[in-house]
Design a protein around this motif. Structure first.
Motif, short mmCIF file in Angstrom:
data_model
loop_
_atom_site.label_atom_id
_atom_site.label_comp_id
_atom_site.label_asym_id
_atom_site.label_seq_id
_atom_site.Cartn_x
_atom_site.Cartn_y
_atom_site.Cartn_z
N ASN A 227 0.89 -1.33 0.06
CA ASN A 227 0.10 0.04 0.03
C ASN A 227 0.84 1.20 0.01
OD1 ASN A 227 -1.73 2.07 1.50
ND2 ASN A 227 -3.08 0.50 0.91
N SER A 228 1.90 1.29 0.93
CA SER A 228 2.79 2.47 0.68
C SER A 228 3.55 2.56 -0.40
CB SER A 228 3.84 1.96 2.00
OG SER A 228 4.78 3.13 1.88
N VAL A 229 4.13 1.60 -1.05
CA VAL A 229 4.91 1.84 -2.37
C VAL A 229 3.89 2.23 -3.53
CG1 VAL A 229 6.11 0.39 -4.01
CG2 VAL A 229 6.59 0.07 -1.74
N GLU A 230 2.61 1.63 -3.32
CA GLU A 230 1.68 2.15 -4.61
C GLU A 230 1.25 3.66 -4.51
OE1 GLU A 230 -1.46 -0.79 -4.27
OE2 GLU A 230 -0.60 -2.22 -5.52
N ALA A 231 1.65 4.33 -3.26
CA ALA A 231 1.33 5.71 -3.21
C ALA A 231 2.69 6.62 -3.76
CB ALA A 231 1.02 5.92 -1.79
N ILE A 232 3.62 5.73 -4.22
CA ILE A 232 4.77 6.60 -4.58
C ILE A 232 4.65 6.49 -6.17
CG2 ILE A 232 7.11 6.33 -4.84
CD1 ILE A 232 6.89 4.70 -2.04
N PRO A 233 5.15 7.42 -7.05
CA PRO A 233 5.19 7.52 -8.45
C PRO A 233 5.65 6.17 -8.90
CG PRO A 233 6.19 9.59 -7.51
CD PRO A 233 5.85 8.76 -6.34
N LYS A 234 4.95 5.80 -10.15
CA LYS A 234 5.21 4.37 -10.34
C LYS A 234 6.64 4.35 -11.00
CE LYS A 234 2.62 1.06 -13.19
NZ LYS A 234 2.48 0.11 -11.97
N GLU A 235 7.23 5.21 -11.58
CA GLU A 235 8.81 4.98 -11.99
C GLU A 235 9.69 4.77 -10.70
OE1 GLU A 235 8.05 9.50 -11.49
OE2 GLU A 235 7.03 7.65 -12.46
N MET A 236 9.42 5.08 -9.49
CA MET A 236 10.16 4.58 -8.35
C MET A 236 10.08 3.43 -7.76
SD MET A 236 9.84 8.71 -6.89
CE MET A 236 11.13 8.44 -5.22
N GLN A 237 8.86 2.88 -7.77
CA GLN A 237 8.46 1.76 -7.35
C GLN A 237 9.28 0.42 -7.29
OE1 GLN A 237 4.17 0.75 -8.04
NE2 GLN A 237 3.53 2.84 -7.80
N PRO A 238 9.93 0.24 -8.38
CA PRO A 238 10.99 -0.86 -8.33
C PRO A 238 11.99 -0.77 -7.54
CG PRO A 238 10.33 -0.38 -10.69
CD PRO A 238 9.51 0.73 -9.66
N HIS A 239 12.59 0.51 -7.26
CA HIS A 239 13.52 0.84 -6.61
C HIS A 239 13.40 0.50 -5.00
CE1 HIS A 239 15.68 2.34 -9.92
NE2 HIS A 239 14.55 3.07 -10.07
N PHE A 240 11.96 0.67 -4.44
CA PHE A 240 11.71 0.61 -3.29
C PHE A 240 11.75 -0.82 -2.87
CE2 PHE A 240 10.59 5.35 -3.26
CZ PHE A 240 10.93 5.72 -1.99
N TYR A 241 11.03 -1.41 -3.73
CA TYR A 241 10.96 -2.84 -3.49
C TYR A 241 12.32 -3.54 -3.46
CZ TYR A 241 5.92 -3.16 -4.39
OH TYR A 241 4.49 -3.11 -4.27
N SER A 242 13.20 -3.12 -4.04
CA SER A 242 14.57 -3.74 -4.02
C SER A 242 15.53 -3.26 -2.80
CB SER A 242 15.23 -3.45 -5.36
OG SER A 242 15.52 -2.37 -5.45
N ASN A 243 14.80 -2.60 -2.00
CA ASN A 243 15.70 -2.08 -0.89
C ASN A 243 14.91 -1.80 0.55
OD1 ASN A 243 18.08 -1.38 0.41
ND2 ASN A 243 18.11 0.83 -0.23
N ILE A 244 14.18 -2.92 1.24
CA ILE A 244 13.49 -2.90 2.13
C ILE A 244 14.52 -3.32 3.35
CG2 ILE A 244 11.52 -3.93 3.35
CD1 ILE A 244 10.55 -4.95 0.58
N LEU A 245 14.50 -2.28 4.27
CA LEU A 245 15.40 -2.43 5.51
C LEU A 245 14.53 -2.54 6.76
CD1 LEU A 245 18.19 -2.01 6.49
CD2 LEU A 245 17.61 0.19 7.06
N LEU A 246 14.84 -3.82 7.50
CA LEU A 246 14.24 -3.94 8.82
C LEU A 246 14.84 -3.41 10.06
CD1 LEU A 246 13.49 -7.86 8.07
CD2 LEU A 246 12.20 -5.89 7.52
N THR A 247 14.20 -2.46 10.69
CA THR A 247 14.81 -2.11 12.20
C THR A 247 13.76 -2.25 13.20
OG1 THR A 247 13.99 0.36 11.69
CG2 THR A 247 16.08 -0.18 10.61
N GLY A 248 13.97 -2.16 14.52
CA GLY A 248 13.17 -2.05 15.52
C GLY A 248 13.23 -3.30 16.31
N GLY A 249 12.99 -3.41 17.50
CA GLY A 249 13.06 -4.76 18.24
C GLY A 249 12.34 -5.89 17.78
N CYS A 250 11.15 -5.73 17.38
CA CYS A 250 10.15 -6.79 16.83
C CYS A 250 10.67 -7.59 15.62
CB CYS A 250 8.75 -6.35 16.21
SG CYS A 250 7.73 -5.77 17.76
N THR A 251 11.55 -6.95 14.88
CA THR A 251 12.20 -7.69 13.67
C THR A 251 13.25 -8.80 14.01
OG1 THR A 251 14.08 -6.13 13.41
CG2 THR A 251 11.98 -5.28 12.12
N LEU A 252 13.51 -8.90 15.62
CA LEU A 252 14.39 -9.84 15.98
C LEU A 252 13.71 -11.10 16.10
CD1 LEU A 252 16.21 -7.61 18.79
CD2 LEU A 252 17.36 -8.67 16.77
#
Length: 403
Positions: free
Chosen positions: A306-331
């Motif tokens: 839902n978040s990525v689809e709110a971004i201009p279409k030409e930028m979407q592939p770049h976001f999918y290819s760089n997802i970063l996990l932070t925060g304690g629940c990701t442990l």
């Protein structure tokens, strides 16, 4: 006079992560709360003073944060006094620049109160406010060999889980998504389940939080794992026995070795055990399916799409290819694999999906802040000095920190 010391504080709702950028000593992570124990009624334990407590049963939490926002300044100031003062870093405030984090979409009144307290009561030389995802994206950008300009941060913390797309250091606000599920809700949910099925533990937040951290995992085959949980005896490879602390011989609970679980002769006298079965993966599953407990919101994977689809279409592939996990629940074990599988199944087929998990997702934002604090951009464009604050007032902070 210029600041000779830069202090970075990732002021989270569960823990405060602190480091001095010019000090060789390692960073500190302390609980961002005050504790009161039944065993020592006359004393309150501030932050890491909790280690001095001998009995954690029935521990009462006094939190400065409520629903992810800093609302109790009296409590937070006691923690900061402990952290910055004689027992902590022994700061010379007039020679220290502070970089501190704030929650996503922080309220203007809270921002103004924070600026006022840090400048007028603590007298810091200069101040800079940022969000955890911005600092995480900076560190990610500096470390990556490919030098991605974009980064999709999944910040799964204590009160909330945020999906934050960052482009060239700036957050794309219209695409930020928030799920009202975090570590606090998972611990409370686990307390209720155990209290209903086994033992009354509604007052044992500290112990059940440790139990959650020690035994829970993210399932990548939920229905298959449910079938395993139905099996009796050694055929059930998921069930674990957790030995509760008694605070005379055992200070922290632990998972019993599997070899001893089905051996009745190995049970020690007065040993109190919680048997963890389906709870091990059904509780953290709430992150991916909040509707399981009646929260009518998207799960993390759906929120990413839902978040990525709110971004201009030409930028979407770049976001999918760089997802970063932070925060304690990701442990939670299996979080990264589940995140990849779910996003991969929902994302367009012709886009690449890549999920990255740092070595320590809890301190990642603070480490990004340390890296940023050593740049000229930080000192020249991102800070407000106390002299400027006294001359121009809170409007200068609003212009510089929120831009």
């Amino acid at each position: 006079m210029a600041a000779t010391n830069i202090l970075v504080v990732d002021n989270g709702a569960y823990t405060a992560k602190v480091s001095q950028s010019n000090a060789e000593q390692t960073s500190r992570t302390i609980p961002n709360s005050i504790f009161k124990a039944k065993s020592e009624r006359r004393r309150a334990f501030i932050g890491d003073q909790l280690e001095e407590c001998k009995d954690y049963s029935g521990l009462f939490y006094v939190l400065p944060f409520s629903k992810g926002y800093l609302v109790n300044w009296d409590v937070e100031k006691q923690i900061w006094d402990h952290l910055f003062g004689k027992e902590g870093l022994q700061l010379n405030f007039k020679e220290t620049t502070l970089l501190i984090t704030e929650p996503q979409f922080n309220l203007p009144s809270i921002k103004e109160a924070m600026d006022e307290i840090l400048f007028e009561e603590y007298n810091f030389y200069a101040l800079s406010r940022s969000t955890g995802p911005q600092l995480s994206s900076y560190k990610c950008h500096q470390e990556e060999t490919e030098k991605h300009l974009v980064c999709l941060i999944i910040d799964a913390g204590y009160s909330f889980t945020h999906i934050v797309p960052v482009f060239n250091g700036k957050i794309i606000k219209k695409a930020v998504r928030r799920i009202n599920v975090g570590g606090k809700l998972l611990t409370n949910h686990l307390k209720e389940i155990i209290s209903y099925r086994q033992l009354h533990v509604l007052d044992e937040t500290h112990v059940i939080n440790q139990l959650k951290e020690d035994t829970c995992f993210i399932s990548n085959q939920f229905y298959k794992d449910m079938e395993i949980c139905r099996l009796k005896g050694a055929g059930n490879t998921i069930v674990r026995d957790y030995v509760l602390p008694d605070y005379s011989h055992i200070k922290r609970g632990y998972v019993k070795p599997v070899s001893e679980m089905w051996d009745s002769s190995s049970k020690k006298e007065n040993e109190q055990i919680l048997r963890m079965n389906i709870e091990r993966f059904s509780v953290p599953e709430v992150l991916f399916h909040p509707s399981d407990i009646g929260i009518q919101e998207m799960g993390i994977a759906e929120a990413v799409i839902n978040s990525v689809e709110a971004i201009p279409k030409e930028m979407q592939p770049h976001f999918y290819s760089n997802i970063l996990l932070t925060g304690g629940c990701t442990l939670f074990p299996g979080f990264k694999e589940r995140m990849f599988n779910d996003v991969r199944s929902l994302a367009p087929v012709d886009y690449d999906v890549a999920v990255y998990q740092p070595t320590n997702p809890v301190t990642y934002a603070m480490e990004g802040g340390i890296m940023l604090s050593k740049t000229d951009t930080f000192t020249k464009k991102m800070c407000v000095t106390k002299a400027d604050y006294e001359e121009h007032g809170k409007h200068l902070c609003r212009e510089r920190f929120d831009s």
